[in-house]
Design a protein around this motif. Structure first.
Motif, PDB file in Angstrom:
ATOM      1  N   GLY A 150      -4.530  -0.737  -8.612  1.00  0.00           N
ATOM      2  CA  GLY A 150      -5.670  -0.222  -8.003  1.00  0.00           C
ATOM      3  C   GLY A 150      -6.868  -0.530  -7.551  1.00  0.00           C
ATOM      4  O   GLY A 150      -7.115  -0.691  -8.456  1.00  0.00           O
TER       5      GLY A 150
ATOM      6  N   GLU B 226     -10.793  -1.344  -5.314  1.00  0.00           N
ATOM      7  CA  GLU B 226     -11.802  -0.861  -4.305  1.00  0.00           C
ATOM      8  C   GLU B 226     -11.019   0.851  -3.691  1.00  0.00           C
ATOM      9  O   GLU B 226     -11.332   0.201  -2.500  1.00  0.00           O
ATOM     10  CB  GLU B 226     -11.926  -1.744  -3.405  1.00  0.00           C
TER      11      GLU B 226
ATOM     12  N   GLY C 116       0.840  -1.379  -0.051  1.00  0.00           N
ATOM     13  CA  GLY C 116       0.342   0.092   0.301  1.00  0.00           C
ATOM     14  C   GLY C 116       0.819   0.918   0.404  1.00  0.00           C
ATOM     15  O   GLY C 116       2.214   1.367   0.243  1.00  0.00           O
ATOM     16  N   ARG C 117       0.283   2.506  -0.357  1.00  0.00           N
ATOM     17  CA  ARG C 117       0.903   3.623  -0.547  1.00  0.00           C
ATOM     18  C   ARG C 117       1.514   4.494   1.165  1.00  0.00           C
ATOM     19  O   ARG C 117       2.116   4.877   0.703  1.00  0.00           O
ATOM     20  CB  ARG C 117       0.308   4.834  -1.363  1.00  0.00           C
TER      21      ARG C 117
ATOM     22  N   HIS D 185      -8.078   1.353  -3.064  1.00  0.00           N
ATOM     23  CA  HIS D 185      -6.546   1.301  -2.032  1.00  0.00           C
ATOM     24  C   HIS D 185      -6.212   1.364  -3.472  1.00  0.00           C
ATOM     25  O   HIS D 185      -6.279   0.891  -4.501  1.00  0.00           O
ATOM     26  CB  HIS D 185      -6.678  -0.220  -2.063  1.00  0.00           C
ATOM     27  N   GLU D 186      -5.124   2.053  -3.705  1.00  0.00           N
ATOM     28  CA  GLU D 186      -3.689   1.864  -4.681  1.00  0.00           C
ATOM     29  C   GLU D 186      -2.411   1.242  -3.918  1.00  0.00           C
ATOM     30  O   GLU D 186      -2.386   1.602  -3.198  1.00  0.00           O
ATOM     31  CB  GLU D 186      -3.559   3.672  -4.827  1.00  0.00           C
ATOM     32  N   TYR D 187      -1.898   0.374  -5.081  1.00  0.00           N
ATOM     33  CA  TYR D 187      -0.640  -0.004  -4.250  1.00  0.00           C
ATOM     34  C   TYR D 187       0.058   0.464  -5.573  1.00  0.00           C
ATOM     35  O   TYR D 187       0.038   0.129  -6.936  1.00  0.00           O
ATOM     36  CB  TYR D 187      -1.516  -1.328  -4.496  1.00  0.00           C
TER      37      TYR D 187
END
Length: 207
Positions: A139, A141, A91-92, A143-145
């Motif tokens: 990303g 839902e 995750g960021r 959430h950015e990865y």
């Protein structure tokens, strides 16, 4: 020796088994820190792999065959390639050095396989080893990865395949070969019909 497409798949299965054993050892209680800890190898390369299963490793067998080496007996140089695709992500807001982690995992995969005699005994020599690492973002839902992907290519020389001619003595006895050919009507032939040519060949030498 089996054809390259079969041999390289057997090598892929062996590589996966050795890597699964390394992953199991890395996740055992009290095990030393290892790049294999938490790594997931899916059952097949089309399995859905959400972030909760990362990091993941997919092993893909590719066969390229080889050049023909023909003298009295047909021979083919058998070559194949194993591709190792891995994806690591975070995750960021997580402080993880994905580049270093990917490099450590790629090195661990190569060390595990190329230092294991059970793997080395299955091919003649390693003709090429290539490692490529790329990064990106994904990303879902909300959430950015950050993700890092790498590819390991192991090109393996598997030796030679020899196609041994069968002994005619082992074949079914052949008494004769009959051939029949039909010719179209010949221009000017008063009969105007088709002509049939029949001929019989015997494999036995004439006296």
């Amino acid at each position: 020796m089996p054809l390259p497409v079969l041999k390289i798949h057997a090598l892929k299965d062996l590589a996966v088994a050795l890597l699964r054993a390394a992953i199991e050892a890395a996740n055992a209680d009290g095990a030393e820190p290892s790049p294999f800890k938490g790594l997931y190898i899916p059952r097949h390369r089309f399995e859905t792999l959400p972030p909760k299963k990362w990091p993941v490793l997919i092993v893909h067998a590719k066969s390229t065959g080889g050049e023909g080496i023909s003298d009295q007996v047909p021979r083919v140089a058998a070559d194949g390639s194993l591709h190792f695709h891995a994806l690591l992500g975070s995750g960021r807001d997580e402080a993880i050095d994905l580049d270093r982690r990917a490099a450590e995992l790629a090195a661990a995969i190569c060390d595990t396989l190329l230092e294991d005699t059970r793997f080395l005994e299955e091919f003649a020599y390693l003709s090429r080893l290539n490692i490529e690492i790329e990064d990106g973002r994904t990303g879902s839902e909300g959430h950015e990865y950050d993700v890092v992907m790498f590819l390991i290519e192991m090109d393996l020389a598997l030796g030679h395949i020899e196609f041994t001619p069968r002994d005619p003595a082992d074949a079914r006895p052949l008494a004769a070969i009959e051939m029949e050919t039909s010719l179209a009507p010949i221009v000017g032939d008063p009969d105007g019909g088709q002509h049939v040519i029949r001929q019989t060949f015997s494999p036995e030498p004439s006296e």
